[in-house]
Design a protein around this motif. Structure first.
Motif, short mmCIF file in Angstrom:
data_model
loop_
_atom_site.label_atom_id
_atom_site.label_comp_id
_atom_site.label_asym_id
_atom_site.label_seq_id
_atom_site.Cartn_x
_atom_site.Cartn_y
_atom_site.Cartn_z
N ALA A 76 57.37 26.86 35.14
CA ALA A 76 58.38 27.68 35.00
C ALA A 76 59.31 26.89 36.10
N VAL A 77 59.00 26.28 37.03
CA VAL A 77 59.93 25.59 38.05
C VAL A 77 60.16 24.42 37.67
N PHE A 78 59.35 23.29 37.64
CA PHE A 78 59.31 22.03 37.65
C PHE A 78 59.38 21.49 36.30
N ASN A 79 59.18 22.45 34.97
CA ASN A 79 59.23 21.96 33.81
C ASN A 79 57.92 20.98 33.70
N HIS A 80 56.91 21.17 34.35
CA HIS A 80 55.76 19.88 34.25
C HIS A 80 54.56 20.58 34.68
N SER A 81 53.45 20.32 33.91
CA SER A 81 52.18 21.15 34.15
C SER A 81 51.10 20.02 34.22
N LEU A 82 49.94 20.27 34.92
CA LEU A 82 48.94 19.07 35.13
C LEU A 82 47.83 19.31 33.96
N PRO A 83 47.70 18.40 33.08
CA PRO A 83 46.79 18.54 32.06
C PRO A 83 45.45 18.68 32.44
N TRP A 84 44.89 18.32 33.56
CA TRP A 84 43.52 18.51 33.91
C TRP A 84 43.29 19.97 34.26
N VAL A 85 44.28 20.84 34.80
CA VAL A 85 43.93 22.07 35.31
C VAL A 85 43.45 22.83 34.34
N ASP A 86 43.93 22.81 32.92
CA ASP A 86 43.36 23.65 31.89
C ASP A 86 41.89 23.42 31.49
N GLU A 87 41.61 22.26 31.69
CA GLU A 87 40.26 21.87 31.66
C GLU A 87 39.31 22.28 32.67
N LEU A 88 39.97 22.04 33.79
CA LEU A 88 39.08 22.76 35.12
C LEU A 88 39.04 24.30 35.00
N ALA A 89 39.99 24.88 34.61
CA ALA A 89 39.84 26.40 34.34
C ALA A 89 38.87 26.78 33.51
N ARG A 90 38.78 26.14 32.28
CA ARG A 90 37.67 26.43 31.22
C ARG A 90 36.32 26.38 31.81
N MET A 91 36.28 25.29 32.39
CA MET A 91 34.70 25.06 33.27
C MET A 91 34.47 26.16 34.23
N LEU A 92 35.60 26.37 35.23
CA LEU A 92 35.31 27.75 36.23
C LEU A 92 35.02 28.89 35.30
N PHE A 93 35.99 29.06 34.47
CA PHE A 93 35.58 30.39 33.57
C PHE A 93 34.13 30.49 33.18
N ILE A 94 33.60 29.30 32.46
CA ILE A 94 32.13 29.25 31.91
C ILE A 94 31.17 29.72 33.27
N TRP A 95 31.45 29.13 34.29
CA TRP A 95 30.45 29.28 35.45
C TRP A 95 30.63 30.77 35.86
N LEU A 96 31.96 31.23 35.92
CA LEU A 96 31.91 32.66 36.41
C LEU A 96 31.27 33.52 35.63
N VAL A 97 31.40 33.37 34.22
CA VAL A 97 30.85 34.45 33.48
C VAL A 97 29.33 34.27 33.71
N PHE A 98 28.73 33.09 33.54
CA PHE A 98 27.35 33.09 33.69
C PHE A 98 26.71 33.57 35.13
N ILE A 99 27.35 33.00 36.17
CA ILE A 99 26.92 33.56 37.46
C ILE A 99 27.43 34.80 37.83
N GLY A 100 28.33 35.40 37.09
CA GLY A 100 28.45 36.67 37.31
C GLY A 100 27.68 37.53 36.52
N ALA A 101 27.08 37.21 35.35
CA ALA A 101 26.25 38.04 34.48
C ALA A 101 24.87 38.25 35.33
N ALA A 102 24.38 36.82 35.89
CA ALA A 102 23.06 37.00 36.66
C ALA A 102 23.30 37.98 37.88
N ALA A 103 24.39 37.73 38.43
CA ALA A 103 24.55 38.53 39.92
C ALA A 103 24.64 40.07 39.47
N ALA A 104 25.52 40.41 38.52
CA ALA A 104 25.37 41.92 37.76
C ALA A 104 24.13 42.46 37.38
N PHE A 105 23.24 41.57 36.70
CA PHE A 105 21.96 42.10 36.52
C PHE A 105 21.27 42.29 37.76
#
Length: 208
Positions: A76-105
């Motif tokens: 929005a501000v710099f008209n530039h994005s870091l390509p590795w951030v999307d990949e990192l977000a996907r991996m973090l989301f996978i960890w969040l889902v599975f670790i969250g499922a274990a803690a919720a259980f």
């Protein structure tokens, strides 16, 4: 300044009292199967692992918010994005889902329809709890084997960051191992309730 006295026949309206939501959220039949860090109920290892996973979930969630927000601001501000951030977000989301499922259980926070089991006698309810966790443990053992196969055969790396794909799959293995272990412990507690239904709850296995 004088105040007028209240008429003797006047009806004083009281504010409506809110019903305690724990009446619907807490099942007394499954109390022995819950992990509670405050009352020190349940095995110490499971309680500490649950707390550790909850702190890890918080850290992952903060990192995920920062990563996604940085790219939103960058576009929005710099008209530039870091390509590795999307990949990192996907991996973090996978960890969040599975670790969250274990803690919720562990906290008994998964969605469940317990209208029937709440009305059953303690011994009959734990028969159903035993069957429930037997099925869960069986499914988790199958997933452990599948996760092991994935880990041993995952030799690739992510396209941008070069993170081993086996590290991403590790979250699944941790999740199913923890759920299987907690299920086995709950089965053992339910067996104690089924075999000795007239003992007091404070004497049943698994409470401390």
């Amino acid at each position: 300044m004088t105040t007028s006295p209240t008429p003797p026949n006047a009806v004083i309206s009281e504010a409506p009292t809110l019903e305690d939501p724990s009446v619907y959220l807490n099942d007394p039949n499954r109390k022995l199967l819950e992990l509670d860090t405050e009352t020190r109920q349940g095995p110490l290892l499971f309680r500490w692992l649950t707390l550790a996973m909850e702190y890890l979930i918080g850290a992952i969630l903060v990192a995920l918010i920062v990563a996604v927000s940085s790219n939103v601001v960058g576009r929005a501000v710099f008209n530039h994005s870091l390509p590795w951030v999307d990949e990192l977000a996907r991996m973090l989301f996978i960890w969040l889902v599975f670790i969250g499922a274990a803690a919720a259980f562990a906290r008994y926070e998964h969605i469940a329809v317990d209208a029937l089991v709440r009305r059953l006698p303690l011994r009959v309810a734990h028969m159903l709890y035993f069957l429930q966790h037997l099925i869960i443990a069986g499914l988790m053992l199958v997933m452990i084997w599948g996760g092991y196969q994935v880990l041993t055969r995952s030799s690739g790396r992510s396209a941008i960051m070069g993170v081993p794909l086996s590290l991403v799959s590790l979250s699944l293995v941790i999740c199913v191992i923890f759920i299987a272990a907690v299920s086995l412990w709950r089965m053992w507690v339910s067996v104690g309730v089924i075999r000795q239904p007239h003992r007091q709850s404070t004497d049943l296995p698994g409470e401390h």
